[in-house]
Design a protein around this motif. Structure first.
Motif, PDB file in Angstrom:
ATOM      1  N   SER A 116       5.347  -0.994  -5.009  1.00 17.15           N
ATOM      2  CA  SER A 116       4.717   0.528  -5.063  1.00 17.15           C
ATOM      3  C   SER A 116       5.347   1.122  -6.499  1.00 17.15           C
ATOM      4  O   SER A 116       6.231   0.710  -7.072  1.00 17.15           O
ATOM      5  CB  SER A 116       4.988   1.211  -3.755  1.00 17.15           C
ATOM      6  OG  SER A 116       6.394   1.604  -3.520  1.00 17.15           O
ATOM      7  N   ASP A 117       4.835   2.258  -6.581  1.00 20.24           N
ATOM      8  CA  ASP A 117       5.224   3.175  -7.786  1.00 20.24           C
ATOM      9  C   ASP A 117       6.555   3.514  -7.739  1.00 20.24           C
ATOM     10  O   ASP A 117       7.292   3.773  -8.567  1.00 20.24           O
ATOM     11  CB  ASP A 117       4.277   4.188  -8.233  1.00 20.24           C
ATOM     12  CG  ASP A 117       4.254   5.280  -7.213  1.00 20.24           C
ATOM     13  OD1 ASP A 117       4.646   5.076  -5.882  1.00 20.24           O
ATOM     14  OD2 ASP A 117       3.825   6.464  -7.595  1.00 20.24           O
ATOM     15  N   LEU A 148       0.760  -1.136   0.056  1.00 24.51           N
ATOM     16  CA  LEU A 148       0.140  -0.070   0.025  1.00 24.51           C
ATOM     17  C   LEU A 148       0.756   1.185  -0.105  1.00 24.51           C
ATOM     18  O   LEU A 148       1.733   1.378   0.700  1.00 24.51           O
ATOM     19  CB  LEU A 148      -0.670  -0.192   1.334  1.00 24.51           C
ATOM     20  CG  LEU A 148      -1.811  -1.296   1.172  1.00 24.51           C
ATOM     21  CD1 LEU A 148      -1.440  -2.168   2.294  1.00 24.51           C
ATOM     22  CD2 LEU A 148      -3.275  -0.579   2.009  1.00 24.51           C
ATOM     23  N   ASP A 149       0.448   2.128  -0.641  1.00 24.42           N
ATOM     24  CA  ASP A 149       1.336   3.329  -0.763  1.00 24.42           C
ATOM     25  C   ASP A 149       0.324   4.666  -0.443  1.00 24.42           C
ATOM     26  O   ASP A 149      -0.550   4.925  -1.159  1.00 24.42           O
ATOM     27  CB  ASP A 149       1.767   3.603  -2.206  1.00 24.42           C
ATOM     28  CG  ASP A 149       2.437   5.149  -2.672  1.00 24.42           C
ATOM     29  OD1 ASP A 149       2.545   5.665  -1.609  1.00 24.42           O
ATOM     30  OD2 ASP A 149       3.000   5.201  -3.646  1.00 24.42           O
ATOM     31  N   THR A 167      -4.782   5.630  -0.024  1.00 25.51           N
ATOM     32  CA  THR A 167      -3.730   4.804  -0.005  1.00 25.51           C
ATOM     33  C   THR A 167      -4.067   4.066  -1.619  1.00 25.51           C
ATOM     34  O   THR A 167      -5.278   3.738  -1.524  1.00 25.51           O
ATOM     35  CB  THR A 167      -3.533   4.026   0.921  1.00 25.51           C
ATOM     36  OG1 THR A 167      -2.278   3.002   0.514  1.00 25.51           O
ATOM     37  CG2 THR A 167      -4.772   2.925   1.084  1.00 25.51           C
ATOM     38  N   THR A 168      -2.795   3.697  -2.343  1.00 25.86           N
ATOM     39  CA  THR A 168      -3.140   2.817  -3.563  1.00 25.86           C
ATOM     40  C   THR A 168      -3.051   1.126  -2.562  1.00 25.86           C
ATOM     41  O   THR A 168      -2.515   1.452  -1.625  1.00 25.86           O
ATOM     42  CB  THR A 168      -2.125   2.816  -4.397  1.00 25.86           C
ATOM     43  OG1 THR A 168      -0.677   2.447  -3.902  1.00 25.86           O
ATOM     44  CG2 THR A 168      -2.142   4.473  -4.922  1.00 25.86           C
ATOM     45  N   CYS A 169      -3.228   0.379  -3.351  1.00 28.73           N
ATOM     46  CA  CYS A 169      -3.240  -0.881  -2.913  1.00 28.73           C
ATOM     47  C   CYS A 169      -3.236  -2.056  -4.020  1.00 28.73           C
ATOM     48  O   CYS A 169      -4.176  -2.064  -4.782  1.00 28.73           O
ATOM     49  CB  CYS A 169      -4.323  -1.404  -1.765  1.00 28.73           C
ATOM     50  SG  CYS A 169      -4.398  -2.878  -1.058  1.00 28.73           S
ATOM     51  N   SER A 217       0.114   1.071  -7.577  1.00 32.81           N
ATOM     52  CA  SER A 217       1.015  -0.131  -7.072  1.00 32.81           C
ATOM     53  C   SER A 217       0.797  -1.264  -8.032  1.00 32.81           C
ATOM     54  O   SER A 217      -0.439  -1.183  -8.591  1.00 32.81           O
ATOM     55  CB  SER A 217       0.804  -0.523  -5.732  1.00 32.81           C
ATOM     56  OG  SER A 217       0.712   0.728  -4.752  1.00 32.81           O
ATOM     57  N   ALA A 218       1.670  -1.943  -8.339  1.00 34.31           N
ATOM     58  CA  ALA A 218       1.260  -2.968  -9.420  1.00 34.31           C
ATOM     59  C   ALA A 218       2.073  -4.390  -9.156  1.00 34.31           C
ATOM     60  O   ALA A 218       2.957  -4.337  -8.257  1.00 34.31           O
ATOM     61  CB  ALA A 218       1.974  -2.572 -10.756  1.00 34.31           C
ATOM     62  N   ALA A 219       1.766  -5.284  -9.718  1.00 33.75           N
ATOM     63  CA  ALA A 219       2.321  -6.783  -9.536  1.00 33.75           C
ATOM     64  C   ALA A 219       2.501  -7.185 -11.099  1.00 33.75           C
ATOM     65  O   ALA A 219       1.933  -6.857 -11.999  1.00 33.75           O
ATOM     66  CB  ALA A 219       1.378  -7.566  -9.065  1.00 33.75           C
TER      67      ALA A 219
END
Length: 429
Positions: free
Chosen positions: A369-370, A51-52, A250-252, A270-272
């Motif tokens: 995160s980014d 999380l960002d 937050t991003t997640c 945020s990415a995978a």
């Protein structure tokens, strides 16, 4: 069969905000050893999230949302009988058929899933015969691991809805490729995390320290002019920093792994990336969706539904509010958890969800995160992680190396600016 062999994480504050790190990383096992030993054949369920946070109290939002994600996911996994992929009952299995029927009567082939392939007509036929009301049918869908959506069929994630017009309950069903309890699990977790994020607004701290550049912090005190929560800097810093509205989120990106099954959901940037080996070569591709103005679907959604108050900036792809009491607010993403004041302008907490079966060539998953993805692409990140793993290193060592390499590259860039940077590495066997 592919399964999880190791998992590790690492986070670094970078230098952009001094020592403030608004990223939050969580890794958890859903079941204790006793719970696994009590149920024969049950596989451990692993939950990992990055999380960002951003905005005033962004670090608090990220942490609370992370805890809520894990708590809800683990509780629901246990409730589902330690099985993320609930199988439909026998009477539904008899209704399975080939293809998926849209309300327009068109046929579209759907990728195979553990639920098989069925038509909307066949599922609705079973529901209509066994359910006397919409609520009863809805409950039956959830028991089967299917999901009934609202009448607003506006899903822009890999999930898509279909409606069978002759169903007496007017139900909408998801494509069987995504119709599993895992989807329900992740949607629920993100909703709980969103509510936990919004709860930060209810009782914010009266005084906080927050950086106004990479080296200095200001002391802020909470005021409520006209009822709005605003943090005002001490007089000694008023010339270099002004009032800041309490607006945070937050991003997640969260992954749930059980056996060879991977379910992943995300909001924001945020990415995978899934890493695989092909003839000895490292390959990597993103399996998440970036939610920002550069995403055509997201930009169209904002334009179509919120054009009277918000727009996507041409230069950076940010969501920008230009009308109403929140005019002037900007956000780099179009979906996130929290952001109470931006929900009305198009910021959604609904995640993009994807479910897939891991293959023998899949070697690891990188969630970051980014801070990572703004510096390197999926292939470069994968090579750095695989260098550690192939050399006998652990997942934690690989995550640490990736984060430290990213921060070093960012600090050596022309602007010398390194963002909060975090990564989770999941290694498969």
């Amino acid at each position: 069969m592919v399964g999880l062999a190791d998992i590790g994480s690492f986070t670094d504050a970078g230098n952009r905000y001094g020592d403030l790190n608004q990223d939050y990383v969580v890794v958890e096992k859903a079941f204790s050893k006793d719970e696994l030993s009590d149920k024969e054949g049950v596989k451990q369920c692993y939950v990992a999230a990055v999380l960002d946070g951003h905005g005033m109290l962004g670090e608090m939002v990220a942490e609370k949302a992370g805890h809520a994600l894990v708590e809800d996911t683990c509780a629901r996994a246990k409730k589902n009988g330690c099985n993320l992929l609930m199988q439909p009952p026998d009477k539904l299995k008899g209704a399975l058929a080939v293809g998926v029927e849209h309300s327009a009567g068109q046929q579209q082939q759907c990728p195979a899933s553990l639920l098989g392939q069925c038509t909307a007509a066949s599922v609705c036929d079973v529901l209509c015969k066994s359910s006397s009301s919409y609520l009863q049918a809805n409950r039956q869908l959830q028991e089967w691991g299917l999901w009934s959506t609202s009448s607003n069929n506006s899903c822009t994630s890999p999930l898509w809805a279909l409606q069978h017009s002759s169903c007496k309950h007017n139900l909408q069903l998801l494509c069987p490729h995504c119709c599993c309890a895992c989807w329900v699990l992740l949607q629920s977790a993100f909703e709980q995390a969103h509510q936990a994020s919004l709860a930060v607004y209810d009782d914010p701290p009266s005084c906080i320290s927050y950086p106004y550049d990479s080296l200095n912090k200001a002391r802020y005190t909470l005021y409520r002019p006209n009822g709005l929560p605003v943090y005002r800097p001490d007089a000694s810093c008023s010339r270099v920093c002004g009032d800041r509205l309490l607006e945070c989120g937050t991003t997640c990106t969260m992954a749930v792994v059980q056996g060879d099954r991977l379910c992943i959901a995300n909001v924001g940037d945020s990415a995978a990336a899934l890493v695989s080996l092909s003839d000895g070569d490292v390959e990597a591709h993103f399996i998440t969706t970036d939610h920002n103005g550069r995403n055509k679907n997201e930009a169209e959604r904002i334009t179509q539904n919120h054009s009277t108050s918000a727009r996507i900036s041409d230069d950076r792809g940010y969501l920008s509010v230009f009308a109403g009491m929140w005019a002037g607010l900007e956000l780099s993403v179009t979906r996130a958890l929290g952001h109470k004041h931006l929900e009305a302008h198009g910021v959604l907490c609904e995640p993009a969800v994807r479910s897939l079966s891991l293959q023998s060539e899949d070697t690891c998953l990188i969630i970051a995160s980014d801070g990572v993805w703004d510096v390197m692409d999926a292939r470069e990140a994968a090579n750095r992680v695989m260098d550690v793993i192939s050399g006998g290193g652990t997942a934690e060592e690989a995550a640490r190396q990736l984060v430290r390499d990213t921060v070093m590259l960012a600090e050596c860039s022309p602007d010398g600016d390194a963002d909060n940077t975090s990564a989770v590495v999941l290694v498969f066997e």
